[in-house]
Design a protein around this motif. Structure first.
Motif, PDB file in Angstrom:
ATOM      1  N   UNK A 237      42.643  30.033  61.406  1.00  0.00           N
ATOM      2  CA  UNK A 237      43.118  29.369  60.377  1.00  0.00           C
ATOM      3  C   UNK A 237      42.756  28.132  59.675  1.00  0.00           C
ATOM      4  N   UNK A 238      43.303  27.881  58.446  1.00  0.00           N
ATOM      5  CA  UNK A 238      42.813  26.713  57.820  1.00  0.00           C
ATOM      6  C   UNK A 238      43.954  26.273  56.709  1.00  0.00           C
ATOM      7  N   UNK A 239      43.744  24.964  56.602  1.00  0.00           N
ATOM      8  CA  UNK A 239      44.665  24.352  55.758  1.00  0.00           C
ATOM      9  C   UNK A 239      44.284  24.781  54.079  1.00  0.00           C
ATOM     10  N   UNK A 240      45.388  24.733  53.260  1.00  0.00           N
ATOM     11  CA  UNK A 240      45.278  25.178  51.942  1.00  0.00           C
ATOM     12  C   UNK A 240      44.395  24.205  51.115  1.00  0.00           C
ATOM     13  N   UNK A 241      44.118  23.044  51.343  1.00  0.00           N
ATOM     14  CA  UNK A 241      43.578  21.900  50.663  1.00  0.00           C
ATOM     15  C   UNK A 241      42.186  21.955  51.439  1.00  0.00           C
ATOM     16  N   UNK A 242      41.642  22.542  52.410  1.00  0.00           N
ATOM     17  CA  UNK A 242      40.381  22.632  52.825  1.00  0.00           C
ATOM     18  C   UNK A 242      39.478  23.165  51.908  1.00  0.00           C
ATOM     19  N   UNK A 243      38.104  22.743  52.154  1.00  0.00           N
ATOM     20  CA  UNK A 243      36.994  23.414  51.165  1.00  0.00           C
ATOM     21  C   UNK A 243      36.626  24.784  51.802  1.00  0.00           C
ATOM     22  N   UNK A 244      36.240  25.594  50.867  1.00  0.00           N
ATOM     23  CA  UNK A 244      35.609  26.900  51.035  1.00  0.00           C
ATOM     24  C   UNK A 244      34.410  26.749  52.111  1.00  0.00           C
ATOM     25  N   UNK A 245      33.587  25.684  52.181  1.00  0.00           N
ATOM     26  CA  UNK A 245      32.619  25.771  53.030  1.00  0.00           C
ATOM     27  C   UNK A 245      33.050  25.776  54.567  1.00  0.00           C
ATOM     28  N   UNK A 246      33.991  24.793  54.915  1.00  0.00           N
ATOM     29  CA  UNK A 246      34.857  25.008  55.891  1.00  0.00           C
ATOM     30  C   UNK A 246      35.239  26.411  56.470  1.00  0.00           C
ATOM     31  N   UNK A 247      36.018  27.033  55.331  1.00  0.00           N
ATOM     32  CA  UNK A 247      36.494  28.420  55.494  1.00  0.00           C
ATOM     33  C   UNK A 247      35.667  29.334  55.962  1.00  0.00           C
ATOM     34  N   UNK A 248      34.356  29.309  55.069  1.00  0.00           N
ATOM     35  CA  UNK A 248      33.495  30.179  55.718  1.00  0.00           C
ATOM     36  C   UNK A 248      32.949  29.991  57.184  1.00  0.00           C
ATOM     37  N   UNK A 249      32.751  28.814  57.568  1.00  0.00           N
ATOM     38  CA  UNK A 249      32.438  28.764  59.136  1.00  0.00           C
ATOM     39  C   UNK A 249      33.434  29.272  59.950  1.00  0.00           C
ATOM     40  N   UNK A 250      34.952  28.955  59.498  1.00  0.00           N
ATOM     41  CA  UNK A 250      35.841  29.496  60.482  1.00  0.00           C
ATOM     42  C   UNK A 250      35.883  31.128  60.358  1.00  0.00           C
ATOM     43  N   UNK A 251      35.880  31.664  59.250  1.00  0.00           N
ATOM     44  CA  UNK A 251      35.743  33.044  59.162  1.00  0.00           C
ATOM     45  C   UNK A 251      34.794  33.571  59.756  1.00  0.00           C
ATOM     46  N   UNK A 252      33.344  33.183  59.984  1.00  0.00           N
ATOM     47  CA  UNK A 252      32.342  33.741  60.528  1.00  0.00           C
ATOM     48  C   UNK A 252      32.486  33.658  61.912  1.00  0.00           C
ATOM     49  N   UNK A 253      32.996  32.744  62.448  1.00  0.00           N
ATOM     50  CA  UNK A 253      33.031  32.309  63.733  1.00  0.00           C
ATOM     51  C   UNK A 253      33.967  33.147  64.814  1.00  0.00           C
TER      52      UNK A 253
END
Length: 346
Positions: A237-253
């Motif tokens: 899960x991630x906040x809508x205003x976060x950067x995609x760089x953070x989203x990629x790390x979350x998705x991969x992990x």
């Protein structure tokens, strides 16, 4: 190869297959089929007559069984006994605690299996089965409710029963009208009617049914999403205003192939999937915000939905995961196609 040659080859291959498996197709016999259809028509007619004959006695039997504090004991001798065993299994699996007692064994100690809070359903075509006499006497002595199922309204079983269920005097389907055929079919059908009526009275649900059928394909198909989903603490899960760089790390992990996007109140507002990443590869993806990449209004499910329903959504939308939301739209879990495969649903 000509059409004729092809047909001969196919016929030869079919014959070889039948010979190998020990099966050899026989030509249809009009006489045999006529006998079979006659049997089925006789029994079908008997069931129609049975349906038309139902009256207050049936309702009284339903009231009696529903009011039992104990269990419903089913008994019968011979062919009726075989039917009684199946009836006991049907009642037990549909919310009415039940078991079979052999009448002959009852006379040698198994009467002790019948408690004061139990009821007895006794099956006898003639209503005069000698082996039932001790069970009947036991129910009368200790005020155990007795339901008698018979085709003879003047029989001893019917006379002694608190609630006699009299079957129509439909003829047996065998040529000499002796072998139990129509009568046992009617007994089984009438007991099914009792069991299903009780199910509907009690509001017996799919979840209740699964409780009594946890094994096999039936149990798997009655699994709920909550039984197979990943819990909230393991969700990507991630906040809508976060950067995609953070989203990629979350998705991969997390290895689910997606990440859920949360709004200000913790509600799910979108999802970022592998497909979304591919669609934005030409852009400066890592510098973009999650809100600019996510798919809005993703397909979701609830904890109480059946797992097969979640599978149907995945198949229909060609997706591999669904977030599970509570009534406020907040994620509480995630179900992946791999979870459904492991549980046997898919």
């Amino acid at each position: 190869m000509t059409v004729t040659q092809h047909a001969k080859t196919q016929q030869s291959n079919t014959e070889k297959t039948h010979q190998t498996s020990g099966y050899r197709a026989a030509p249809a016999s009009k006489a045999d089929l006529a006998v079979a259809r006659r049997v089925l028509e006789i029994e079908a007619t008997a069931l129609r007559e049975l349906a038309e004959s139902l009256d207050g006695a049936f309702c009284a039997a339903i009231d009696l069984i529903e009011g039992l504090k104990g269990r419903l004991v089913i008994t019968g001798m011979g062919k009726s006994g075989h039917i009684a065993k199946k009836i006991a299994a049907t009642f037990a699996s549909t919310g009415t605690p039940s078991f079979f007692v052999h009448p002959a064994e009852a006379s040698h100690g198994d009467l002790g299996m019948i408690g004061k809070d139990d009821g007895v359903l006794a099956l006898s075509n003639s209503g005069e089965t000698p082996e039932l006499s001790d069970i009947i006497a036991f129910t009368r002595r200790f005020n155990v409710p007795l339901i008698g199922m018979t085709r003879k309204p003047q029989s001893s079983l019917a006379a002694q029963s608190d609630c006699p269920l009299v079957l129509p005097a439909s003829p047996e389907a065998c040529p000499n009208k002796q072998a139990p055929t129509t009568s046992t079919t009617a007994m089984l059908a009438l007991a099914d009617a009792l069991a299903v009526t009780l199910m509907e009275r009690r509001g017996f649900s799919a979840e209740d049914f699964r409780t009594f059928h946890p094994g096999g394909k039936l149990g798997q198909r009655l699994l709920h999403v909550r039984d197979v989903m990943h819990p909230v603490e393991s969700l990507p899960l991630i906040a809508k205003d976060a950067l995609m760089s953070e989203a990629l790390v979350t998705m991969t992990s997390h290895s689910f192939g997606c990440v859920g996007v949360l709004g200000d109140q913790g509600e799910l507002v979108g999802i970022v999937t592998d497909g979304d990443l591919r669609r934005h590869m030409a852009d400066d993806l890592v510098a973009m915000t999650v809100a600019n990449v996510m798919t809005v209004g993703p397909k979701v499910t609830s904890e109480m939905a059946l797992a097969v329903e979640a599978l149907a959504i995945m198949n229909d939308r060609s997706i591999t995961a669904l977030f599970v939301l509570d009534e406020a739209g907040v994620p509480v879990g995630l179900v992946h196609i791999h979870d459904l495969l492991r549980s046997g649903v898919a």
